[in-house]
Motif scaffolding. Structure first.
Motif: not given
Ligand SMILES: O=P(O)(O)OC[C@H](O)CO
Length: 500
Positions: A157-160, A165-166, A188-194
């Protein structure tokens, strides 16, 4: 071999509040405000977009960056990300980097140098007793301390700024971004918000502060002088200059007009989501403690299936229990399709040897099996450096009934289930489910994958595909070289499924 220092006296640190003062945070908050209690996702199918998205997020960070990876390779794309992390730290961003030690190499001491930056902290998860060990030293340590060193942190994971996050299947390294000359993973990854991002930050803190996470400084004799950091800056600048001049960078730049959001430009898939993560203490127990792992949540998702399960896993070793469970789903009317690697496309012949033990039983029980062909991915942009040896599946996803989706680090094997720590997201989103289904269906096309079938009378396997639109059938593992065949014949005789 030496001995590890105590890791318990390290300073605890925690995620910062979600950013509200950056343009990105304002944009994401405005989006999130329109979707109460839901999280938003973009699917990263193209490997180059997966790289660009990481770089773009790091470049936009204002307060914090938290990264947690099983592999952070010292290669072209690894160095590129390091350089951008260093630049972020220079403008005041707090950077925390947690890497599993199994594949950690730092011969140029770049991580040591980064760690001496006042805004960067590096920790290693479940480390060996020596840094950059020789092959013999490494093997000796594993033999002497097998129970501990066999358990790895597989999270990715990568969180900014605690606001984006990815999360998904990709580690950091050339094979995950179509940049190497050997393996090219389809992932596959997702870019996530929320809200799911804050859950990811909490999970990161659990790992960062746990006993198995060691500050890099406590494990190395390297001094943290200003000269070391200055030298690292020069090395990284040189590497990034070389990167910018590469054909790969040119191809990535050429793709920029359709850039990081090409998979679904400008729109998010929304749904109620949960970040699921094993507890880091999973690696400390000698017996299985189900409460420490995410298995029950995934099982509940799978058991809720009424119509269809699409599972994608590079390594598929379901074990007796998993095999019977999948067959029981088929028996109650659920279509179960699994996409995994063929012998020709796998990068882990041992995992294939484990899979072979269950393949016939799964097919007899009605589970449909698709095995990726190494030539799959021709439709992907040609961004390779050197000669590609083909593609290999690395995505780890499950789609249930076209709306529940898991995307994460977990392979459907015994190692992910019981030995390593894993994480991912579970989302209720028909839109995201459709996007992952599209990935599955494209990969499973007969031009891209073999469908494996079992002749009920002869009990023999066949592999079905199409070449140039014409049907082809093979009666032994197709396209695999002799070395792989010999390895599988040998490895399948060993009782090692529980380790795979
Ligand atoms: O390639 P990864 O990241 O799924 O790692 C595979 C290894 O089996 C993990 O132990």
């Amino acid at each position: 071999c030496g001995s590890l220092p105590p890791s318990t006296d390290k300073p605890e640190s925690h995620h910062l509040p979600p950013a509200s003062d950056t343009p990105s945070a304002k944009y994401t908050q405005a989006e999130v405000d329109q979707h109460q209690h839901q999280s938003g996702f973009r699917l990263l199918t193209l490997s180059t977009n997966a790289l660009l998205s990481r770089i773009a997020l790091v470049d936009h960070a204002k307060h914090s960056i938290d990264l947690q990876y099983y592999i952070f390779a010292s290669d072209m794309t690894g160095h590129l990300l390091m350089q951008h992390l260093l630049t972020a730290a220079d403008r005041g961003v707090r950077v925390r980097i947690l890497i599993d030690d199994n594949n950690f190499t730092d011969e140029d001491h770049l991580f040591d140098a980064l760690n001496s930056h006042p805004n960067i902290k590096v920790r290693l998860f479940n480390p060996l007793q020596t840094r950059n060990p020789s092959a013999i030293s490494r093997a000796t340590q594993f033999v002497l301390d097998w129970r501990r060193l066999n358990r790895r942190m597989h999270n990715k994971s990568l969180i900014v700024d605690n606001s984006v996050a990815i999360i998904g299947g990709r580690n950091i390294g050339d094979p995950y971004f179509d940049a190497g000359s050997d393996t090219h993973f389809r992932d596959l990854d997702v870019v996530a918000i929320g809200p799911v991002v804050q859950q990811a930050s909490a999970a990161f803190d659990d790992y960062w502060n746990c006993d198995a996470a060691y500050p890099l400084k406590s494990l190395t004799n390297a001094d943290d002088s200003a000269q070391r950091l200055a030298a690292a800056r020069q090395i990284l600048q040189g590497k990034v200059r070389a990167f910018k001049e590469s054909d790969y960078a040119q191809t990535v730049l050429d793709e920029l007009p359709t850039g990081p959001t090409a998979d679904r430009r400008g729109a998010w898939f929304w749904g109620e989501a949960e970040l699921v993560a094993d507890q880091p203490e999973k690696i400390e127990t000698s017996r299985d403690v189900p409460a420490l792992r995410i298995g029950s949540k995934l099982k509940a998702m799978i058991d809720g299936a009424q119509h269809q399960i699409l599972a994608t896993t590079p390594y598929f070793i379901p074990g007796d229990e998993g095999t019977e469970h999948l067959i029981s789903l088929v028996q109650r009317g659920v279509t179960v399709k699994v996409l995994t690697n063929s012998l020709a496309s796998t990068d882990e012949t041992a995992a294939h040897a484990g899979y072979v033990h269950y393949r016939k039983r799964l097919l007899e029980g009605g589970v449909m099996l698709y095995e990726l062909r190494p030539s799959m991915g021709q439709a992907q942009p040609s961004t390779t450096l050197g000669k590609s040896s083909g593609v290999s599946l690395h995505a780890k996803t499950i789609v249930v009934d076209g709306r529940q989706v898991f995307i994460g680090s977990l392979n459907m094997d015994q190692r992910s289930k019981l030995l390593n720590t894993e994480m991912g997201i579970i989302v209720d989103s028909p839109g995201l489910a459709q996007a992952v289904t599209d990935f599955f269906n494209t990969a499973a096309l007969p031009a891209n994958a073999f469908q494996v079938t079992l002749d009920p009378s002869s009990h023999r396997l066949s592999w079905h595909a199409t070449d140039d639109g014409k049907d082809v059938v093979y009666h032994e593992e197709p396209d695999a070289n002799t070395k792989k065949r010999v390895e599988v014949s040998f490895l399948r005789m060993l009782p090692i499924d529980g380790l795979l």
